[in-house]
Write an enzyme that holds these catalytic residues in place. Structure first.
Site, mmCIF file in Angstrom:
data_model
loop_
_atom_site.group_PDB
_atom_site.id
_atom_site.type_symbol
_atom_site.label_atom_id
_atom_site.label_comp_id
_atom_site.label_asym_id
_atom_site.label_seq_id
_atom_site.Cartn_x
_atom_site.Cartn_y
_atom_site.Cartn_z
ATOM 1 C CG HIS A 38 -1.803 -1.200 1.332
ATOM 2 N ND1 HIS A 38 -2.807 -1.483 0.440
ATOM 3 C CD2 HIS A 38 -1.825 -2.197 2.239
ATOM 4 C CE1 HIS A 38 -3.419 -2.602 0.803
ATOM 5 N NE2 HIS A 38 -2.851 -3.055 1.894
HETATM 6 O O1 RIB Z 1 -4.612 0.591 4.506
HETATM 7 C C1 RIB Z 1 -3.205 0.551 4.502
HETATM 8 C C2 RIB Z 1 -2.649 1.770 5.159
HETATM 9 O O2 RIB Z 1 -2.956 1.772 6.540
HETATM 10 C C3 RIB Z 1 -1.118 1.782 5.080
HETATM 11 O O3 RIB Z 1 -0.651 3.108 5.133
HETATM 12 C C4 RIB Z 1 -0.739 1.038 6.311
HETATM 13 O O4 RIB Z 1 0.594 1.372 6.736
HETATM 14 C C5 RIB Z 1 -1.752 1.576 7.284
HETATM 15 O O5 RIB Z 1 -1.279 2.835 7.775
#
Ligand code: RIB
Ligand code: CA
Length: 338
Positions: free
Chosen positions: A264
Site C-alpha cells: 500500500h
Molecule cells: O490501509 C493501509 C494503510 O494503513 C497503510 O498506510 C498502512 O501502513 C496503514 O497505515
C-alpha cells in the site's frame, strides 16, 4: 522516465509497509527527502517514531531529520493495526539497538511549517498514515498551501476497504483529518485501496527478495514474511486486547490473497516518483464522519452527480497501475542498497 528531482516530506505511521515505503523512497534519485514526520496509526506514536528512526539508520540515512507528531486522531480514540504489523509495528525484525539521533525537538507541525518555508520550490508531501499531522498543519497555518506542490495520500477507496468493506484504515482512524485536507484546496492525490491492492508481491517475488543476501533485502524479507494478521501470536493477542481500540480484522481472504502482500505505502511512493506508472482522474470527493456503519467511507463522485465544476474537483484519484512496472521498480529499489 523518472528524472526530475524535487523536495519531499514524508508522513508515516511506521509499520511494515511504511518501512518498505521509506526504503523505496530513499532509493529514489528524484526525491530530495527533507524530513519525515511520524503519527500514531498502525501502532502507538512511540513505536512509529522509534521504527522510523531505526529504519532510516539501517538505510544509512541518518541525515534525514525525524519529527514526532500526533499520538492520536483529532477527535477520536486511536484505532491501531497491531494485529497486522505487530504490537511494536515491525514484526519479524529486531534492531540491535535504537537509534534516536535523527529526532528533532520540534513537534511535527512546527517542523513541517519550518521545512515548507525553507524551500525555494513547493514541496510534495507523501502522506502514508492517518492525516492528523497534515490536518493540524492546515489548521495552524492556513497559508501552508502556498508552499505545498501536492499531497500524495495512501487511502480512500471506491468500493473496497480494509478493515471494513468500504473504509480504508488511514481514513477510518481520522476521517475528520481527511475532511480538512479535502476542504483545503491544496492539490490532493489519493492512491486508493482499489489500486494499492493491485500492487502485490507474490510468494515467488518475496522469495526472490529473500534470496538476495544484502542487508536491506534481508530486512525487507523478514518483515514481509511476518506481515498480516495471519502471523498474530497469542502473546500479541493478549497485549492487543489489553490496549483496546484495535481495528477488528474481519476480512476473509482466499489462500492466494493471503499469500500475496499488498504494498500500500510503497505504491503511493511510486505514484509520487513515477506517476506515469498509473492512470488518475480528477473527481469531487467527500468523507463520511458521522455514519453509524459508514464512518470513514470516501464518496468519489465519478458520475458528477453533484454537478461540480472542474475547479471544484478536489481529488486526483488513481485508478489503474502497471503492476509489473511498479513491482520491478520496488524490487530494484530494495536491491539498489547492495
Ligand atoms: O490501509 C493501509 C494503510 O494503513 C497503510 O498506510 C498502512 O501502513 C496503514 O497505515
Ligand atoms: Ca502507513
Amino acid at each position: 522516465m523518472c528524472i526530475k528531482k524535487f523536495p519531499v516530506l514524508i508522513d508515516v505511521d511506521t509499520g511494515v509497509d511504511d518501512a518498505l515505503a521509506l526504503t523505496a523512497a530513499c532509493a529514489c534519485p528524484q526525491f530530495d527527502i527533507i524530513g519525515v514526520t511520524t503519527v500514531a496509526g498502525n501502532v502507538d506514536l512511540k513505536y512509529t517514531t522509534k521504527n522510523t528512526m531505526n529504519v532510516l539508520h539501517l538505510l544509512g540515512r541518518d541525515d534525514i531529520p525525524v519529527a514526532a507528531g500526533a499520538d492520536g486522531p483529532l477527535e477520536r480514540p486511536l484505532i491501531r493495526a497491531s494485529a497486522v504489523h505487530g504490537v511494536e509495528g515491525l514484526r519479524g525484525f529486531q534492531f540491535e539497538e535504537n537509534y534516536t539521533d535523527s529526532l528533532v525537538d520540534e513537534d511535527a507541525v512546527t517542523f513541517l511549517w519550518n521545512k515548507l518555508k525553507s524551500q525555494k520550490e513547493k514541496v510534495t508531501i507523501i502522506a502514508l498514515a492517518p492525516l492528523t499531522n497534515i490536518a493540524r498543519l492546515i489548521l495552524s497555518h492556513e497559508d501552508c498551501g502556498e508552499y505545498i506542490e501536492k499531497i500524495v495520500f495512501m487511502g480512500t477507496s471506491y468500493h473496497d476497504g480494509n478493515p471494513s468493506p468500504i473504509v480504508t484504515f488511514n481514513v477510518l482512524v481520522d476521517p475528520e483529518a481527511l475532511r480538512i485536507v479535502l476542504d483545503s484546496k491544496i492539490e490532493f492525490c489519493a492512491v486508493p485501496l482499489d489500486v494499492t491492492r493491485q500492487c502485490y508481491l507474490t510468494p515467488e517475488e518475496i522469495g526472490m527478495i529473500g534470496k538476495d543476501q544484502g542487508v536491506i533485502s534481508q530486512f525487507a524479507h523478514s518483515i514481509l514474511t511476518h506481515y498480516g494478521s495471519g502471523y498474530l501470536t497469542e502473546k500479541e493477542r493478549e497485549a492487543i486486547n489489553a490496549k483496546g481500540n484495535e481495528e477488528q480484522i474481519t476480512a476473509t481472504k482466499t489462500a492466494e490473497e493471503n499469500a500475496r502482500v499488498s504494498l500500500h505505502d510503497p505504491a503511493t511512493v511510486a505514484f509520487a516518483a513515477c506517476p506515469d506508472m498509473f492512470t488518475a482522474r480528477k473527481y469531487f470527493a467527500m468523507v463520511e464522519c458521522k455514519g453509524e456503519i459508514t464512518t470513514g467511507f470516501t464518496l468519489i463522485d465519478k458520475r458528477n452527480f453533484y454537478a461540480k465544476q472542474p475547479e471544484e474537483m478536489n481529488i486526483l484519484f488513481a485508478e489503474t497501475v502497471d503492476r509489473e512496472r511498479m513491482i520491478n521498480w520496488f524490487i530494484s529499489a530494495i536491491k539498489s542498497y547492495n
